[in-house]
Design an enzyme around this catalytic site. Structure first.
Site, PDB file in Angstrom:
ATOM      1  CG  HIS A  91       0.251   6.391  -0.981  1.00 14.23           C
ATOM      2  ND1 HIS A  91      -0.755   7.021  -1.342  1.00 14.23           N
ATOM      3  CD2 HIS A  91      -0.166   5.855   0.253  1.00 14.23           C
ATOM      4  CE1 HIS A  91      -1.863   6.904  -0.460  1.00 14.23           C
ATOM      5  NE2 HIS A  91      -1.571   6.336   0.519  1.00 14.23           N
ATOM      6  CE1 TYR A 102      -6.409   5.411   3.121  1.00  9.65           C
ATOM      7  CE2 TYR A 102      -8.342   6.379   4.254  1.00  9.65           C
ATOM      8  CZ  TYR A 102      -7.062   6.401   4.080  1.00  9.65           C
ATOM      9  OH  TYR A 102      -6.299   7.200   4.938  1.00  9.65           O
ATOM     10  CG  HIS A 115      -1.670   1.233   1.224  1.00 14.85           C
ATOM     11  ND1 HIS A 115      -3.146   1.265   0.918  1.00 14.85           N
ATOM     12  CD2 HIS A 115      -1.517   2.464   1.656  1.00 14.85           C
ATOM     13  CE1 HIS A 115      -3.562   2.472   0.679  1.00 14.85           C
ATOM     14  NE2 HIS A 115      -2.861   3.060   1.416  1.00 14.85           N
ATOM     15  CD  GLU A 116       1.441   3.441   3.843  1.00 21.17           C
ATOM     16  OE1 GLU A 116       1.421   4.537   3.080  1.00 21.17           O
ATOM     17  OE2 GLU A 116       0.464   3.165   4.488  1.00 21.17           O
ATOM     18  CD  GLU A 135      -4.770   7.768   1.297  1.00 20.60           C
ATOM     19  OE1 GLU A 135      -4.359   6.555   1.289  1.00 20.60           O
ATOM     20  OE2 GLU A 135      -4.013   8.650   1.970  1.00 20.60           O
TER      21      GLU A 135
END
Length: 545
Positions: free
Chosen positions: A336, A407, A332-333, A355
């Site tokens: 980004h 999200y 996930h990170e 998000e």
């Protein structure tokens, strides 16, 4: 990290999956909100570079130093607004050797430039400051410094400020619409500790006073909240993926686990390069840095605190079991880096651009590794955390994010649009082209809508309006009239239209409902004979009889 069972249940229940401080559900705003969230005349300048020079004193939870802000005036600029939390001390502000006068209001500092900076000219100020920055009580869900110790008693320090604001710890133009083109950080920490920041390592220098200065340089545009420091007794190891340097900074006693866990990075890069294009910050490299909080998408220095577990601290946010096959924070990170760090929303009201797309990257990774069926199952599972209480776009100009639904609801919106396209080759091409077209750019929701709308003959405007600007999702209504089935959409958007796939006695067909009743040609059907293709379309179904 240790989390109470209750806190973990709450996190899972509301599916605040990333690590931002979500500022949604606010309905009244103050002058302070406007000062932070609006582009006032005092902000009519373009930041070109930040040069942070700091000393960090762990035992006092104290920082001191300066930020040299190089900028270009967009109009004649007699007064400039620089943001710094009001609990922090302004020591002095200097321009060309002269001290400048200033006034403070809430978290804004209004600097009298003496002789106005002429439009289109480049200048700089040196902003000296100090203080005890806000301490995060529950990072990364609230903003601030994290002053911890590792299990060997060494200071272990991090910062997480997305949403709360980078001006919590350093002076800057704290608005997402303006990213410096480059940043240098010179951070002095007690001898024996290392500071890891964004970008490339430029060297270390023993200052001779018990402190060592660690220097880092970023050569790409970067969000203010992504500028970071990580201080600890770190061990370093490295790897390489194609032309991309991979660097890892972890606590020494976790080195063996990290070398195993971080192998997933190369599998992830295989997928993301294919679907989104090349890593957008090759010149700055890619790092994972172990932190005393769960994680954050700090550009080229991604914060990692998932305790070397699969899933989300060993849990699966989707409830399907699929989320336990991979490390949530790594995927996930890092997602980004493409969505949020490379493509940035100009106003945090449009944070779903960060998000929603990044939550979708989780499913993309699942599809790359385990196939489309499991990706769709994972996305459907994420819906259990969607509340549909308020829109996922916030209010503009007042530093307001939309609801935490940005999200999972944002990810399911993208999956629904993919299903509307009904052409996976077109979908992947459009997604990759969008990502590469707006690389290193600051955009808004309309830009995103227009791009995906232009790729298909279906008008997506009502779809975006319903999912982004309304709290509820569209409801497909079915009823029997005599011996035939009628269907329509019930939605908040006037004249809402959206194609949808259904199965009638097991045979899949595409319907094109509007807000007016339409009739299926089939005879002798009941509404129970019709099922939505729920994995592909995030809608509500109501069978009236």
């Amino acid at each position: 990290m240790r989390y109470s069972i209750l806190a973990l249940i709450l996190m899972l229940s509301f599916t605040i999956q990333s690590c931002a401080q979500v500022l949604g559900d606010k309905t009244t705003y103050t002058e302070a909100d406007t000062l932070r969230g609006s582009l006032r005349p005092e902000r009519n300048y373009d930041v070109l570079k930040y040069h942070l020079k700091l000393k960090v004193v762990p035992e006092d939870q104290f920082i001191s130093g300066s930020n040299t802000i190089t900028f270009k005036a967009e109009e004649d600029l007699p007064v400039m607004q620089v943001d710094l939390f009001e609990n922090m001390q302004v020591d002095s502000i200097v321009q060309q050797g002269q001290s400048l006068k200033y006034q403070r209001k809430y978290n804004a500092v209004f600097i009298d430039l003496g002789n106005p900076i002429v439009a289109n000219s480049v200048d700089s100020i040196h902003f000296y400051y100090s203080g005890n920055p806000v301490v995060a009580e529950n990072a990364p869900w609230d903003g601030g410094f994290v002053w911890e110790e590792d299990r060997e008693g060494n200071p272990w320090i991090g910062v997480a400020v997305q949403g709360t604001g980078a001006s919590l710890w350093y002076p800057n133009k704290d608005h997402q619409s303006d990213e410096p083109e480059s940043v240098r950080l010179d951070v002095a920490v007690p001898n024996g500790l290392i500071n890891v920041s964004n970008g490339r390592f430029l060297g270390e220098k023993d200052l001779g006073n018990g402190y060592t200065q660690w220097s880092w340089g970023v050569n790409s545009p970067i969000n203010n909240y992504n500028v970071i420091l990580n201080i600890g007794n770190y061990a370093h190891f490295s790897d390489r993926y194609k032309n991309l340097d991979l660097d890892y900074y972890v606590l020494p006693y976790n080195l063996k686990k990290a070398k195993t866990q971080f192998e997933e990075v190369k599998l992830m890069m295989d997928c993301f390069y294919e679907k989104f294009g090349e890593y957008p910050f090759v010149e700055d490299g890619f790092k994972l840095v172990e932190t005393p909080y769960l994680g954050m998408e700090h550009q080229s220095a991604v914060a990692y605190g998932n305790e070397y577990k699969m899933g989300y601290l060993g849990n699966d946010l989707s409830g399907t079991g699929i989320g336990l096959k991979w490390d949530y924070i790594i995927i996930h990170e890092t997602g980004h880096e493409w969505y949020g760090n490379s493509i940035t929303a100009a106003d945090i009201a449009d944070m779903w651009i960060h998000e929603g797309f990044t939550s979708y990257t989780e499913a993309v990774y699942v599809e790359c590794r385990w196939g489309k069926e499991e990706a769709l199952e994972y996305l459907k599972g994420l819906r259990r955390g969607i509340r549909n209480f308020s829109p996922i776009i916030g209010n503009y100009g007042v530093n307001s994010e939309g609801s935490g639904d940005m999200y999972s609801k944002g990810a399911n919106l993208l999956n629904t649009i993919r299903s509307i396209y009904d052409n996976d080759e077109l979908w992947w091409k459009t997604l990759k082209d969008y990502t590469e077209t707006y690389k290193h750019q600051v955009i808004d929701t309309k830009t995103t809508e227009n791009y995906f709308n232009a790729a298909t003959p279906v008008d997506l405007e009502p779809v975006f309006d319903q999912y982004l600007r309304q709290a509820s999702i569209p409801q497909l209504q079915l009823k029997k009239d005599k011996n035939k089935i009628q269907y329509r959409w019930k939605a908040d958007v006037e004249n809402f239209e959206m194609p949808v796939d259904v199965k009638i006695k097991g045979e899949e067909i595409r319907l094109k409902p509007t807000t007016d009743w339409k009739t299926l040609p089939n005879n002798n059907l009941s509404s129970q004979d019709i099922d939505i293709v729920a994995e592909e379309f995030y809608v509500e179904v109501r069978k009236l009889n």
